[in-house]
Design a protein around this motif. Structure first.
Motif, PDB file in Angstrom:
ATOM      1  N   ARG A   1       0.676  -1.236   0.006  1.00 18.34           N
ATOM      2  CA  ARG A   1       0.034  -0.045   0.058  1.00 18.34           C
ATOM      3  C   ARG A   1       0.920   1.363  -0.037  1.00 18.34           C
ATOM      4  O   ARG A   1       0.947   1.880   1.019  1.00 18.34           O
ATOM      5  CB  ARG A   1      -1.027   0.060   1.172  1.00 18.34           C
ATOM      6  N   LEU A   2       1.676   1.409  -1.001  1.00 16.24           N
ATOM      7  CA  LEU A   2       2.563   2.526  -1.067  1.00 16.24           C
ATOM      8  C   LEU A   2       1.518   3.763  -1.911  1.00 16.24           C
ATOM      9  O   LEU A   2       0.337   3.446  -2.457  1.00 16.24           O
ATOM     10  CB  LEU A   2       3.623   2.277  -2.055  1.00 16.24           C
ATOM     11  N   TRP A   3       1.906   4.891  -1.694  1.00 21.69           N
ATOM     12  CA  TRP A   3       1.103   6.097  -2.350  1.00 21.69           C
ATOM     13  C   TRP A   3       1.411   6.308  -3.806  1.00 21.69           C
ATOM     14  O   TRP A   3       2.502   6.589  -3.922  1.00 21.69           O
ATOM     15  CB  TRP A   3       1.360   7.314  -1.577  1.00 21.69           C
TER      16      TRP A   3
ATOM     17  N   MET B   1       2.615   9.322  -5.808  1.00 22.59           N
ATOM     18  CA  MET B   1       3.597  10.468  -5.187  1.00 22.59           C
ATOM     19  C   MET B   1       4.980   9.704  -5.463  1.00 22.59           C
ATOM     20  O   MET B   1       5.147   8.370  -5.500  1.00 22.59           O
ATOM     21  CB  MET B   1       3.334  10.316  -3.574  1.00 22.59           C
TER      22      MET B   1
ATOM     23  N   ARG C   1       9.853   2.971   4.176  1.00 20.41           N
ATOM     24  CA  ARG C   1       8.518   3.960   4.319  1.00 20.41           C
ATOM     25  C   ARG C   1       8.394   3.741   5.829  1.00 20.41           C
ATOM     26  O   ARG C   1       8.270   4.737   6.769  1.00 20.41           O
ATOM     27  CB  ARG C   1       7.502   3.939   3.653  1.00 20.41           C
TER      28      ARG C   1
END
Lengths: 269, 338
Positions: free
Chosen positions: A102-104, A107, A178
């Protein structure tokens, strides 16, 4: 980061990083997690396994504050997380990765790492508008932290890239980076090896071990790859249908009859 | 040195040129008012883009907040600086109108920001389509509330703002409305750009892309949502206040769902999460509305049709999430868009 990590109170020295007591979670009539107990001491690396639907991710969701437990206590560094929102739990030093990444994705890689330090910005809306000196200092700190982290993880070349364009293994790595950007004391890894090929899995084992020794962090991981667990974890907990069925060293777990039954079924069937 | 201040130079010269041509009456009042509506539309589309584009929520009640700003600043202005049937003689010497006017517009914006809480608080638990319904409801609540306030004209509307402008012009004869519209337009873009380009403001984008991940990765999503909705509606209120003073007359009917749709068309035409896209499409859309004016009511067939075509062939809008600098890289030398 590695050097700026400071245990903020003496209580964290004495009390365990995570203590879960009698944790229960009901979804409607279904008890997804029942009477779950675990204690993670500082610097440990332990595992959580179980067949599909056993409630492993539910436990992680409870610890990270995404669900409120039906019953039971979760204590992080001596602080009860009851009624705390996920970002507040994160502020206590709990970070996690997700089973499905679940990375953005819209961005840049650098921004992903920067935004994950949101809890430590300490400035508000009016600072962003006024661009005060305090704001500038915080932004510089966040930026340099992010660059340092990308450097450590060999992701510097991807800084301006969008995560969706990265190879799958690199995305996994980025998600771990992250999670570490907020300088957590407890890192929850939810199936970090899922979908990786065997070379990537070997690299992941090295990476996790390296993170464990270089960052002052306690790691709790869910994983289906038994070789990963056997290599890394000092202790493994096994749950099935929300119940803890076994606990012990990897070797004990491997030969535990209850575990074999849970995974392979009963003889009588 | 030149490159660093080039954007300032550009803005100052643009503003100076605008004031000069307005002062010398080199352009007709019609063109001047189109230019001013352009400014208001830029404010509206960029502020809505903050919610619809950057945060990924679907707000279709933007005109409601505009209405709050318009009424608060109009009533306040007339009450303070003009002789009025309802409010009687001016409360403060009209000479101060000049200095207090921007404050009045800002108070209108602040009131609209508070009205934004009407959407911000439900947004903690609701999102997507359901929140869109709430925004429509908020729009109707605001309009109906004002329609039923007889002391400020109810559905007949409210007027007298021209007298405030006259009071300003009495002190110094300058085209005040173009000046203030220009200044507030720049202010609005400036504010949004600073907000979304900070790490703090990038939390807005994180919510758009994965709210769960954002919350777990330490973004206080409720706080960010509150701030974003309040900033967005507050700026809409500023736009509304200027709109009211340009027209000199407001009635609740002009802030209905059609107006909200108009703003939404501008945002979707320009591109989600693209500030320069919103600005360009607001300019383009204002001109288009004027060009299509001879078609009268048919323009409301042509414009939605255009939206259908855009959604079919460029669903991300004309600019997508890109800024001007992504399309024309040489612009980066003069100004950092992101």
């Amino acid at each position: 980061m590695v050097t700026s990590q400071t245990p903020n109170s003496q209580s964290s020295q004495t009390s365990p990083v995570l203590e879960i007591r009698n944790l229960c979670q009901d979804f409607g009539g279904l008890r997804a997690v029942n009477n779950f107990n675990v204690t993670l001491n500082k610097g440990e690396l332990i595992g959580l396994i179980g067949p599909n639907g056993a409630g492993k991710t539910t436990v992680f969701n409870l610890v990270s504050g995404f669900y409120q437990p039906t019953f039971g206590e979760i204590v992080v560094n001596g602080i009860n997380t009851a009624n705390r929102k996920p970002h507040q739990v994160n502020a206590l030093g709990v970070a996690r990765t997700f089973q499905n990444i679940r990375l953005w994705n819209e961005m840049t890689v650098l921004d992903n790492i920067r935004v994950a330090q949101h809890g430590q910005l300490n400035y508000g809306f009016f600072h962003t508008i006024a661009r005060s000196r305090f704001y500038q200092r915080r932004e510089q700190l966040v930026e340099s932290n992010a660059m340092k982290l990308l450097d450590i993880f060999n992701l510097k070349n991807y800084a301006a890239e969008y995560p969706k364009n990265l190879p799958y293994g690199t995305q996994r790595k980025l998600e771990i980076a992250r999670a570490l950007s907020g300088q957590p004391r407890l890192l929850l890894l939810d199936e970090p090896a899922a979908g990786l090929n065997s070379t990537d899995v070997q690299e992941l084992i090295r990476l996790v071990r390296w993170i464990h020794s270089h960052f002052d962090v306690t790691i709790w991981m869910i994983e289906h790859h038994m070789d990963v667990m056997m290599e890394l974890c000092s202790r493994i907990k096994v749950i099935d249908f929300g119940e803890t069925i076994a606990e012990g060293t990897p070797d004990e777990i491997r030969n535990h009859p209850a575990v074999i039954t849970a995974y392979l079924g009963d003889d009588n069937i | 040195m030149f490159k660093r201040y080039s954007i300032h130079t550009l803005l100052v010269s643009m503003g100076g040129l605008l004031i000069y041509v307005a002062y010398e009456e080199m352009i007709s009042l019609y063109i001047l008012s189109v230019l001013m509506f352009m400014g208001v539309n830029i404010i509206l589309s960029t502020s809505l883009n903050l919610v619809n584009g950057y945060m990924g929520e679907f707000s279709c009640g933007h005109a409601g907040f505009m209405c709050v700003g318009a009424y608060v600043s109009s009533v306040l202005g007339v009450w303070l600086f003009a002789k009025d049937k309802v409010f009687g003689p001016p409360l403060i010497n009209p000479d101060y109108a000049l200095y207090l006017f921007p404050l009045i517009i800002l108070i209108g914006g602040f009131a609209a920001a508070l009205a934004g809480l009407l959407v911000a608080i439900p947004s903690y638990k609701t999102r997507g389509d359901y929140l869109a319904i709430i925004t429509i409801a908020a729009n109707y609540i605001i309009i109906s509330a004002i329609e039923n306030l007889d002391s400020i004209g109810g559905s007949r509307g409210f007027m007298g703002m021209k007298r405030v402008i006259t009071a300003m012009e009495d002190i110094a004869y300058l085209p005040w409305m173009p000046i203030w519209v220009f200044a507030f337009t720049i202010f609005c873009i400036w504010l949004i750009r600073r907000y979304v380009s900070s790490t703090f403001g990038k939390g807005v984008n994180a919510i758009c892309q994965d709210e769960v991940a954002a919350e777990i990765m330490s973004v206080n999503t409720n706080k960010i949502k509150t701030i974003t909705f309040m900033v967005s509606s507050g700026l809409a209120g500023i736009g509304g206040g200027l709109f009211a003073y340009i027209l000199g007359y407001v009635n609740p009917g002009s802030f209905n769902i059609l107006k909200s749709t108009e703003v939404m068309v501008m945002v979707y035409l320009g591109g989600m999460a693209s500030l320069s896209g919103s600005v360009l499409s607001a300019i383009f859309f204002t001109i288009l509305l004027e060009v299509l004016r001879p078609l009268q009511i048919i323009k409301w067939i042509v414009i939605p049709l255009m939206l259908i075509i855009v959604m079919q062939f460029r669903p991300e809008g004309l600019m997508g999430s890109r800024e001007l600098s992504d399309i024309f890289p040489w612009m980066k030398r003069f100004y950092r868009f992101k």
